[in-house]
Design an enzyme around this catalytic site. Structure first.
Site, short mmCIF file in Angstrom:
data_model
loop_
_atom_site.label_atom_id
_atom_site.label_comp_id
_atom_site.label_asym_id
_atom_site.label_seq_id
_atom_site.Cartn_x
_atom_site.Cartn_y
_atom_site.Cartn_z
N SER A 157 0.83 -1.21 0.00
CA SER A 157 0.00 0.00 0.00
C SER A 157 0.87 1.25 0.00
O SER A 157 0.46 2.29 -0.53
CB SER A 157 -0.88 0.04 1.24
OG SER A 157 -1.40 -1.22 1.52
N SER B 185 4.50 1.19 -0.52
CA SER B 185 5.84 1.04 -1.08
C SER B 185 5.84 0.09 -2.27
O SER B 185 4.91 -0.69 -2.45
CB SER B 185 6.78 0.49 -0.01
OG SER B 185 6.39 -0.82 0.34
N LYS C 244 13.33 -1.12 -1.45
CA LYS C 244 11.99 -0.70 -1.08
C LYS C 244 11.91 0.81 -1.28
O LYS C 244 12.68 1.56 -0.67
CB LYS C 244 11.72 -1.09 0.38
CG LYS C 244 10.32 -0.83 0.85
CD LYS C 244 10.05 -1.59 2.14
CE LYS C 244 8.63 -1.44 2.59
NZ LYS C 244 8.23 -2.49 3.52
N SER D 28 18.02 -7.15 1.69
CA SER D 28 18.47 -8.40 1.07
C SER D 28 17.35 -8.93 0.17
O SER D 28 16.17 -8.74 0.45
CB SER D 28 18.84 -9.43 2.14
OG SER D 28 17.78 -9.57 3.06
N ALA E 253 14.95 -11.60 -1.36
CA ALA E 253 14.32 -12.90 -1.10
C ALA E 253 13.59 -13.27 -2.38
O ALA E 253 12.46 -12.87 -2.59
CB ALA E 253 13.38 -12.79 0.09
N GLU F 287 6.76 -15.75 -1.56
CA GLU F 287 6.15 -15.78 -0.21
C GLU F 287 5.80 -17.20 0.22
O GLU F 287 5.46 -18.03 -0.63
CB GLU F 287 4.84 -14.98 -0.23
CG GLU F 287 4.99 -13.52 -0.55
CD GLU F 287 3.64 -12.82 -0.73
OE1 GLU F 287 2.58 -13.50 -0.63
OE2 GLU F 287 3.65 -11.61 -0.95
N GLU G 268 2.23 -14.14 4.09
CA GLU G 268 2.60 -13.12 3.10
C GLU G 268 3.87 -12.37 3.53
O GLU G 268 4.55 -11.77 2.70
CB GLU G 268 1.49 -12.06 2.95
CG GLU G 268 0.21 -12.56 2.33
CD GLU G 268 -0.81 -13.00 3.37
OE1 GLU G 268 -0.44 -13.71 4.34
OE2 GLU G 268 -1.98 -12.65 3.20
N ASN G 269 4.15 -12.36 4.82
CA ASN G 269 5.32 -11.63 5.33
C ASN G 269 6.51 -12.55 5.59
O ASN G 269 7.48 -12.13 6.20
CB ASN G 269 4.95 -10.90 6.64
CG ASN G 269 4.02 -9.73 6.39
OD1 ASN G 269 3.97 -9.23 5.27
ND2 ASN G 269 3.29 -9.31 7.42
N THR H 70 -3.87 -8.80 10.63
CA THR H 70 -4.68 -9.39 9.57
C THR H 70 -5.69 -10.35 10.20
O THR H 70 -5.33 -11.15 11.07
CB THR H 70 -3.75 -10.12 8.58
OG1 THR H 70 -2.76 -9.18 8.16
CG2 THR H 70 -4.50 -10.66 7.39
N1 ADE Z 1 9.20 -8.19 -1.71
C1 ADE Z 1 9.19 -7.46 -0.59
N2 ADE Z 1 10.38 -7.50 0.01
C2 ADE Z 1 11.18 -8.28 -0.74
C3 ADE Z 1 12.52 -8.72 -0.64
N3 ADE Z 1 13.29 -8.35 0.37
N4 ADE Z 1 12.99 -9.53 -1.59
C4 ADE Z 1 12.20 -9.90 -2.61
N5 ADE Z 1 10.95 -9.52 -2.76
C5 ADE Z 1 10.42 -8.71 -1.84
#
Ligand code: ADE
Length: 306
Positions: A39, A41, A58, A107, A109, A113, A156-157, A192
């Protein structure tokens, strides 16, 4: 003088070099595809031109953050992330800003998710669920040892890196506690619906143990592909949560059942893992975790089914 104390022609004199790190800037990076959108970023894959290093950048629009009154949330996220240096959390390497935007260098990821992975596989087998539950427990043990509560823990997190290790993210609603955080305290934030704890719904209070409730919901979801508390609308979901009304499928693994029941306790002080119930030591001793090498979790290969 430049930011790190190098002589410039206009100044025509030399000052002592300062041991100050140069702030990075947007032009130092080549921006690639968008990795995720929230929402407030957008996360974009960015390569630092000089080093060749990749970051999940981000990017937050200042005007939007101010209009939506999210400045404290953004500051909190930066503050909390800067304290975390652990293999199971997204790492914050640097921040910088320009006139319009804020930038957080995180970093990467890359493997998506936990939620997508559960949806892709339908549900996780026992070995996989055990492995990732152990990683989340290890992460929460670290977070809570720093007196930080996440308050919005959900699949999701929880992201995955290239090694398929978890990377917990999204600390905008985290809380840094002044004390041990074992006693529930006032919270204006409600997470949530499916993962929110009964103490937050009933008393508008959250504590470390509220993250353990969310953990119970996540373990159930990994093993069944479903939420434990499900209903057509939020009001009915909340009713089920405050009455702890959920069911296990038939033939559910008895150790998993016992673990989830011990986490989904209405009284936060009665939850396995809370300090009043023997803390993380007791949680890690639960028979569900038999065979887990807690010291070496971050170096272990993910189960093959992943
Ligand atoms: N989406 C949100 N944060 C992320 C991250 N650190 N790496 C990859 N995708 C993302």
């Amino acid at each position: 003088m430049t930011e790190n104390g190098v002589k410039t022609e206009e100044q025509g004199h030399i000052e002592a070099a300062q041991p100050k790190r140069i702030k990075k800037k947007r032009g130092d990076f080549r921006f690639g595809p968008t990795l995720g959108e929230g929402s407030y970023s957008t996360v974009i894959l960015a390569r630092e031109i000089e080093s060749g290093r990749e970051y999940a950048m981000k990017v937050l629009e200042k005007r939007h953050i101010m209009r939506e009154k999210k400045v404290p949330q953004v500051e909190r996220e930066k503050q909390v992330l800067s304290r975390l240096d652990h293999p199971f959390f997204v790492r914050l390497y640097f921040t910088f800003q320009d006139t319009e935007r804020l930038y957080f260098g995180l970093s990467v990821a890359r493997k998506g998710e936990l939620l997508s992975k559960i949806k892709q596989l339908g549900k996780f087998d026992l070995e996989c669920s055990r492995f990732y539950t152990a990683q989340i427990v290890s992460a929460l043990q670290h977070l809570h040892s720093l007196n930080i509560i996440h308050r919005d823990l959900k699949p999701e997190n929880i992201l995955f890196n290239d090694k398929m290790q978890i990377q917990i993210t999204d600390f905008g609603t985290a809380k840094e506690l002044k004390d041990s955080g074992d006693e529930p305290r006032s919270s204006s934030f409600v997470g949530t619906a499916q993962y929110v704890s009964p103490e937050l719904l009933k008393d508008k209070k959250a504590c470390k143990s509220s993250d353990l409730w969310a953990l119970g919901c996540i373990v159930y979801q990994m093993l069944t592909g479903q939420f434990p508390f499900k209903a057509p609308n939020e009001y009915l979901i909340f009713q089920q949560i405050v009455n702890c009304k959920y069911e296990f499928p038939e033939d559910f693994d008895p150790n998993a059942r016992d673990l989830i029941s011990s986490l989904l306790q209405l009284d936060p002080m009665m939850r396995l893992g809370s300090s009043s119930c023997g803390g993380y030591e007791k949680l890690m001793e639960h028979p569900f975790f038999t065979g887990i090498d807690w010291e070496n979790l971050a170096n272990q290969a993910a189960p093959k089914t992943m």
